[in-house]
Design an enzyme around this catalytic site. Structure first.
Site, PDB file in Angstrom:
ATOM      1  N   ARG A 172      64.237  21.490  55.112  1.00 44.86           N
ATOM      2  CA  ARG A 172      62.978  20.172  55.589  1.00 44.86           C
ATOM      3  C   ARG A 172      61.759  20.567  57.045  1.00 44.86           C
ATOM      4  O   ARG A 172      60.949  20.325  56.681  1.00 44.86           O
ATOM      5  CB  ARG A 172      64.454  19.487  55.818  1.00 44.86           C
ATOM      6  N   ASP A 211      64.163  20.186  50.701  1.00 42.25           N
ATOM      7  CA  ASP A 211      64.524  21.118  51.019  1.00 42.25           C
ATOM      8  C   ASP A 211      65.718  21.284  49.759  1.00 42.25           C
ATOM      9  O   ASP A 211      65.583  20.771  48.749  1.00 42.25           O
ATOM     10  CB  ASP A 211      66.314  19.438  50.753  1.00 42.25           C
ATOM     11  N   PHE A 225      60.568  26.407  42.671  1.00 40.07           N
ATOM     12  CA  PHE A 225      61.092  25.707  43.744  1.00 40.07           C
ATOM     13  C   PHE A 225      60.648  25.738  45.390  1.00 40.07           C
ATOM     14  O   PHE A 225      61.540  27.190  45.518  1.00 40.07           O
ATOM     15  CB  PHE A 225      63.372  25.806  43.180  1.00 40.07           C
ATOM     16  N   VAL A 226      60.283  24.524  45.654  1.00 37.50           N
ATOM     17  CA  VAL A 226      59.514  24.917  47.304  1.00 37.50           C
ATOM     18  C   VAL A 226      60.243  23.976  47.383  1.00 37.50           C
ATOM     19  O   VAL A 226      60.761  23.466  47.594  1.00 37.50           O
ATOM     20  CB  VAL A 226      58.263  24.767  47.292  1.00 37.50           C
ATOM     21  N   ASP A 269      57.809  16.069  40.167  1.00 39.00           N
ATOM     22  CA  ASP A 269      57.914  16.994  39.048  1.00 39.00           C
ATOM     23  C   ASP A 269      58.295  16.721  37.737  1.00 39.00           C
ATOM     24  O   ASP A 269      57.122  16.764  37.264  1.00 39.00           O
ATOM     25  CB  ASP A 269      59.983  17.953  39.896  1.00 39.00           C
ATOM     26  N   GLU A 302      55.960  10.548  48.597  1.00 40.50           N
ATOM     27  CA  GLU A 302      56.682  10.794  47.899  1.00 40.50           C
ATOM     28  C   GLU A 302      56.536  12.845  48.313  1.00 40.50           C
ATOM     29  O   GLU A 302      55.500  13.098  48.631  1.00 40.50           O
ATOM     30  CB  GLU A 302      56.893  11.222  46.762  1.00 40.50           C
ATOM     31  N   LYS A 328      53.806  18.658  40.934  1.00 41.11           N
ATOM     32  CA  LYS A 328      54.432  20.264  40.114  1.00 41.11           C
ATOM     33  C   LYS A 328      53.765  20.060  38.443  1.00 41.11           C
ATOM     34  O   LYS A 328      54.708  19.538  38.001  1.00 41.11           O
ATOM     35  CB  LYS A 328      55.871  20.514  40.187  1.00 41.11           C
ATOM     36  N   GLY A 379      62.933  13.188  51.623  1.00 46.98           N
ATOM     37  CA  GLY A 379      61.154  14.110  51.391  1.00 46.98           C
ATOM     38  C   GLY A 379      60.947  13.460  51.832  1.00 46.98           C
ATOM     39  O   GLY A 379      59.606  14.569  52.306  1.00 46.98           O
TER      40      GLY A 379
HETATM   41  P1  IMP Z   1      60.936  14.345  39.318  1.00 45.80           P
HETATM   42  O1  IMP Z   1      62.107  12.755  39.181  1.00 45.80           O
HETATM   43  O2  IMP Z   1      61.569  15.666  38.790  1.00 45.80           O
HETATM   44  O3  IMP Z   1      59.803  14.244  39.507  1.00 45.80           O
HETATM   45  O4  IMP Z   1      62.079  14.628  41.281  1.00 45.80           O
HETATM   46  C1  IMP Z   1      61.435  14.209  42.272  1.00 45.80           C
HETATM   47  C2  IMP Z   1      62.553  14.816  43.027  1.00 45.80           C
HETATM   48  O5  IMP Z   1      63.549  16.211  42.832  1.00 45.80           O
HETATM   49  C3  IMP Z   1      62.286  14.844  44.455  1.00 45.80           C
HETATM   50  O6  IMP Z   1      61.629  14.523  45.693  1.00 45.80           O
HETATM   51  C4  IMP Z   1      62.706  15.865  45.547  1.00 45.80           C
HETATM   52  O7  IMP Z   1      64.083  15.172  45.990  1.00 45.80           O
HETATM   53  C5  IMP Z   1      63.123  17.100  44.182  1.00 45.80           C
HETATM   54  N1  IMP Z   1      61.998  17.717  43.554  1.00 45.80           N
HETATM   55  C6  IMP Z   1      61.694  18.476  42.655  1.00 45.80           C
HETATM   56  N2  IMP Z   1      61.082  19.562  42.866  1.00 45.80           N
HETATM   57  C7  IMP Z   1      61.674  19.992  44.130  1.00 45.80           C
HETATM   58  C8  IMP Z   1      61.605  21.405  44.662  1.00 45.80           C
HETATM   59  O8  IMP Z   1      60.842  22.101  43.932  1.00 45.80           O
HETATM   60  N3  IMP Z   1      61.812  22.010  46.369  1.00 45.80           N
HETATM   61  C9  IMP Z   1      62.423  20.959  46.793  1.00 45.80           C
HETATM   62  N4  IMP Z   1      62.537  19.245  45.802  1.00 45.80           N
HETATM   63  C10 IMP Z   1      62.517  19.708  44.928  1.00 45.80           C
HETATM   64 MG    MG Z   2      62.898  13.869  47.420  1.00 44.89          MG
END
Ligand code: IMP
Ligand code: MG
Length: 180
Positions: free
Chosen positions: A165, A159, A152-153, A103, A99, A131, A44
């Site tokens: 992507r 992706d 979800f974006v 999220d 990154e 987010k 990503g």
């Molecule tokens: P985290 O561990 O929850 O912070 O998630 C991070 C990873 O989740 C990112 O590197 C993305 O690969 C994926 N992710 C989280 N939210 C989204 C979204 O809205 N769209 C696409 N991928 C997401």
């Molecule tokens: Mg990622």
């Protein structure tokens, strides 16, 4: 031209471009005279780092890590596995982790602990999208592109099941795409 599966563009190509140049300028002045390495997270972070590195005017190197988190496709479990490690030694160097999105923070939280154990001179986070609604692990984000709502974006590296992507903007998918 809008992709057929996209409901709405959240952040346009022009907005991203402007922001990436702004971040590149700030990083250039913050790291002047320092040994800078950008660590991008596959897959990503690739689009973002490719643009960001070209807007940084000081010497730098880039390196990549690939990690996978276990769990359902749109959720993060925090259990992270390193699929590909760095090629370079980051000991005593200034690291910026690049990154696509933060999220829950679980993925970056894990990555940060992993990289910190290698004793870099400093380590900071640069994310295109933040987010905040679903944050579990609170991390200091030094460089941030945009805050996004709890949706979800996709696009600009992000992706849905490995698709979208390549879109030059960040958008929201149509509901029927998930419901297939
Ligand atoms: P985290 O561990 O929850 O912070 O998630 C991070 C990873 O989740 C990112 O590197 C993305 O690969 C994926 N992710 C989280 N939210 C989204 C979204 O809205 N769209 C696409 N991928 C997401
Ligand atoms: Mg990622």
């Amino acid at each position: 031209m809008l992709n057929d599966d996209i409901e709405k563009v959240l952040i346009t190509e022009a907005e991203i471009k402007y922001k990436v140049h702004e971040l590149g300028g700030i990083i250039s002045s913050d790291y002047r005279g320092k040994d800078l390495v950008l660590v991008s997270v596959l897959r990503g972070g690739v689009v973002f780092v490719a643009d960001l590195m070209r807007s940084i005017s000081i010497p730098l190197t880039i390196d990549f890590m690939a990690i996978s988190s276990y769990g359902p496709s749109t959720e993060t479990s925090g259990v992270v596995k390193v699929l590909k490690d760095l090629e370079e030694n980051i000991y005593n160097r200034h690291v910026v982790v690049v990154e696509d999105i933060i999220d829950t923070g679980l993925t970056l939280g894990y990555l940060l602990r992993n990289l910190e154990s290698r004793k870099p001179a400093s380590i900071n986070i640069c994310v295109l999208l933040n987010k905040p609604a679903r944050r579990i692990v609170d991390l200091p984000i030094k460089y941030k592109g945009f805050d996004v709502p709890d949706l979800f974006v996709v696009g600009y590296g992000l992706d849905y099941q490995q698709n979208y992507r390549h879109l030059p903007y960040v958008g929201i998918l149509k509901k029927e795409v998930y419901e297939i």
